[in-house]
Design an enzyme around this catalytic site. Structure first.
Site, PDB file in Angstrom:
ATOM      1  N   ASP A  58       0.858  -1.187   0.000  1.00  0.00           N
ATOM      2  CA  ASP A  58       0.000   0.000   0.000  1.00  0.00           C
ATOM      3  C   ASP A  58       0.896   1.239   0.000  1.00  0.00           C
ATOM      4  OD1 ASP A  58      -2.417   1.570   0.405  1.00  0.00           O
ATOM      5  OD2 ASP A  58      -1.715   1.861   2.446  1.00  0.00           O
ATOM      6  N   THR A  91      -3.278   5.209  -3.739  1.00  0.00           N
ATOM      7  CA  THR A  91      -2.186   5.918  -3.059  1.00  0.00           C
ATOM      8  C   THR A  91      -0.854   5.718  -3.775  1.00  0.00           C
ATOM      9  OG1 THR A  91      -2.007   4.018  -1.574  1.00  0.00           O
ATOM     10  CG2 THR A  91      -3.216   5.917  -0.751  1.00  0.00           C
ATOM     11  N   THR A  92      -0.672   4.562  -4.432  1.00  0.00           N
ATOM     12  CA  THR A  92       0.544   4.342  -5.225  1.00  0.00           C
ATOM     13  C   THR A  92       0.413   5.063  -6.562  1.00  0.00           C
ATOM     14  OG1 THR A  92       0.653   2.155  -4.203  1.00  0.00           O
ATOM     15  CG2 THR A  92       2.142   2.557  -6.029  1.00  0.00           C
ATOM     16  N   ASP A 396      -9.013   0.031   3.180  1.00  0.00           N
ATOM     17  CA  ASP A 396      -8.974   0.551   1.805  1.00  0.00           C
ATOM     18  C   ASP A 396     -10.237   0.167   1.041  1.00  0.00           C
ATOM     19  OD1 ASP A 396      -6.553   1.636   2.320  1.00  0.00           O
ATOM     20  OD2 ASP A 396      -5.386   0.404   0.943  1.00  0.00           O
TER      21      ASP A 396
END
Length: 528
Positions: A58, A91-92, A396
């Protein structure tokens, strides 16, 4: 005159050096997480300062644990956290997009284009990208559970627990829908209404959604009290079931045996009086809040409560009191005299449950009469590493459902939206003149980094993949994306690889904002 031109030249070179340094530092952070993008992305193993080991892919988790020193690189860490707060997923992606845009900036700056011109063009490109994404998005109905589960499956496909998504996805969807008052009118979800209870032992397949309440530890039965109560009346107390103490600075020395006996007798009488009042209120399950100043309970009070057939749960954290009271419909009581029947919560059954695979006990409350809009997820896992990653993954997944509550549109996954936006932005750039056209074309090309990286991480040929994607999107197939399971380009809508519109729009807008901020910096001032 010569001096002034020299000064100007010096200023220009300094600003250029600072900007280059910032871009290199930020790109280094983006490259660090790039390999963990997508379902075939690699996991990172991190050793924390306290010696603990953490495994995750993550982006927000990896970056938050990194010891980043450069100020520009820190901006990318904060960017990832902003995306985590806004959308919960991507998020990446947001960091990889920011890295690609910075690379485009470095190329544009080397051609002599002014940073402010690049920044203003990028902002226009981001606005246009949002419009393009909204035009290809498909509306979603929150009552259509299968669509929500498909979006959550896409989010979980890149997690360590992806093989358990058949179990975790419905739990994530049902837990979020369970805390919404009205799906038709809801515009946001407070995920603090969902409590995650971790228990080591068993496997992730033993994870369950509890429509009630679960405590991490079993009931306190040192005095032999009951462990199962049907038709429970629950009291939440914030006063102490122990003898009063003197102030910290004072102490009493008793040397006479008769006086000692009298103190013990009075203490017993005092505690018995409190326990009788609790019993009189009708309560048969007692939750005791932790106390700092003195013992919240002692063996004698537990003995009296056991004799009265009251199940006791001790050491309730102060921070959990509000959640517990909302879930059970009871009210916290600060003094025994104010404990009455109307302040009690009701449940069909309260009792200890032994966790298979570990022997640990938890207290489970089921059949709550007036339940609040709260949910509890009981997480199981073979060790703390797996539990921690499963917790992050479910969070998430819940954020994905929350994104769909905020903005009720779905788009294809697998790099499809980025390729579509890239193509349409290039067409848009052709109709513009001057630097805008040049900068927006560079912005469009930078977005192709996402499908390129997805293909690269899956062991495919990135250039062939991206070329095939472009071809299909030109032909009008807006859902064409990378199918990493079969290593081909497929229609993502047919495969049910879907993601919330908010994840992509938020990623592009936040990344653009951060890149523009880095571009506008021309000096680094260290303040002592």
């Amino acid at each position: 005159m010569a001096t002034r031109s020299g000064e100007t030249f010096h200023e220009k070179t300094k600003g250029k050096d600072v900007r280059t340094s910032n871009i290199i530092a930020a790109k280094a952070v983006a490259n660090a997480v790039r390999t963990s993008l997508g379902p075939r992305g690699m996991d990172k193993l991190m050793e924390l300062s306290n010696g603990e080991v953490l495994i995750s892919n993550d982006g927000a988790t990896i970056l938050s644990k990194m010891n980043v020193l450069h100020p520009a690189a820190k901006m990318l860490v904060e960017l990832s956290q902003s995306q985590d707060i806004e959308a919960g997923d991507g998020t990446t992606t947001v960091v990889v997009v920011a890295g690609a845009l910075l690379e485009a900036c470095a190329s544009l700056l080397s051609k002599g284009i002014h940073p402010m011109a690049i920044a203003s063009s990028f902002v226009k490109a981001a606005e246009k990208a949002t419009q393009i994404l909204e035009s290809v998005a498909k509306p979603v109905d929150l009552k259509d559970r299968s669509q929500l589960i498909a979006a959550v499956n896409t989010c979980l496909s890149s997690k360590v627990v992806s093989q358990n998504s058949d179990l975790i996805s419905p739990i994530a969807v049902d837990s979020v829908l369970g805390v919404i008052d009205n799906p038709d009118t809801a515009i946001n979800v407070d995920l603090r209404d969902i409590r995650m209870v971790e228990q080591v032992g068993g496997t992730i397949d033993d994870t369950e959604l509890v429509n009630g309440l679960v405590f991490k530890k079993g009931s306190t039965k040192s005095a032999g009290g009951p462990s199962q109560i049907s038709n429970a009346k629950i009291a939440m107390i914030q006063f102490c079931l122990s003898a009063p103490k003197t102030d910290m600075d004072n102490n009493i020395v008793v040397s006479d045996y008769a006086a000692m006996d009298r103190i013990l007798r009075d203490e017993r009488k005092y505690l018995l009086g409190i326990c009788k009042k609790i019993k009189k209120s009708g309560a048969n399950v007692l939750l005791i809040q932790k106390s700092i100043l003195r013992d919240a309970y002692n063996e004698l009070s537990l003995h009296f409560l056991a004799k009265m057939g009251i199940l006791v749960v001790t050491d309730v954290e102060r921070s959990d009191v509000e959640f517990i009271c909302r879930t059970l419909g009871c009210q916290p009581v600060a003094h025994v005299d104010s404990l009455s029947k109307d302040k009690l919560g009701e449940a069909e059954h309260v009792g200890d449950v032994v966790m298979p695979g570990s022997g640990h006990k938890v207290v489970k409350f089921t059949g709550v009469k007036n339940p609040g809009k709260t949910m509890t997820v009981l997480l199981r896992g073979s060790n703390n590493l797996v539990l921690a990653e499963a917790n992050r993954s479910i969070h998430d997944a819940q954020c994905v459902v929350r994104s769909l509550v905020k903005k009720r549109f779905l788009i294809a996954g697998g790099g499809a939206p980025e390729v579509e936006v890239s193509l349409r932005l290039k067409e848009y750039a052709l109709g513009l003149t001057g630097m805008d056209s040049y900068c927006i074309k560079a912005f469009a090309e930078a977005l192709e980094t996402i499908p390129y990286t997805l293909a690269e991480n899956a062991g495919m040929r990135p250039i062939d993949c991206v070329t095939e994607l472009r071809k299909q999107h030109v032909e009008g197939n807006t859902g064409a994306g990378i199918n990493v399971k079969k290593n081909v380009v497929s229609d993502m809508y047919d495969l049910n690889v879907l993601q919330p519109l908010l994840v992509s729009t938020s990623a592009i807008n936040l990344a653009t904002e951060t890149v523009c901020m880095i571009l506008k910096v021309d000096d680094l001032v260290v303040v002592q």
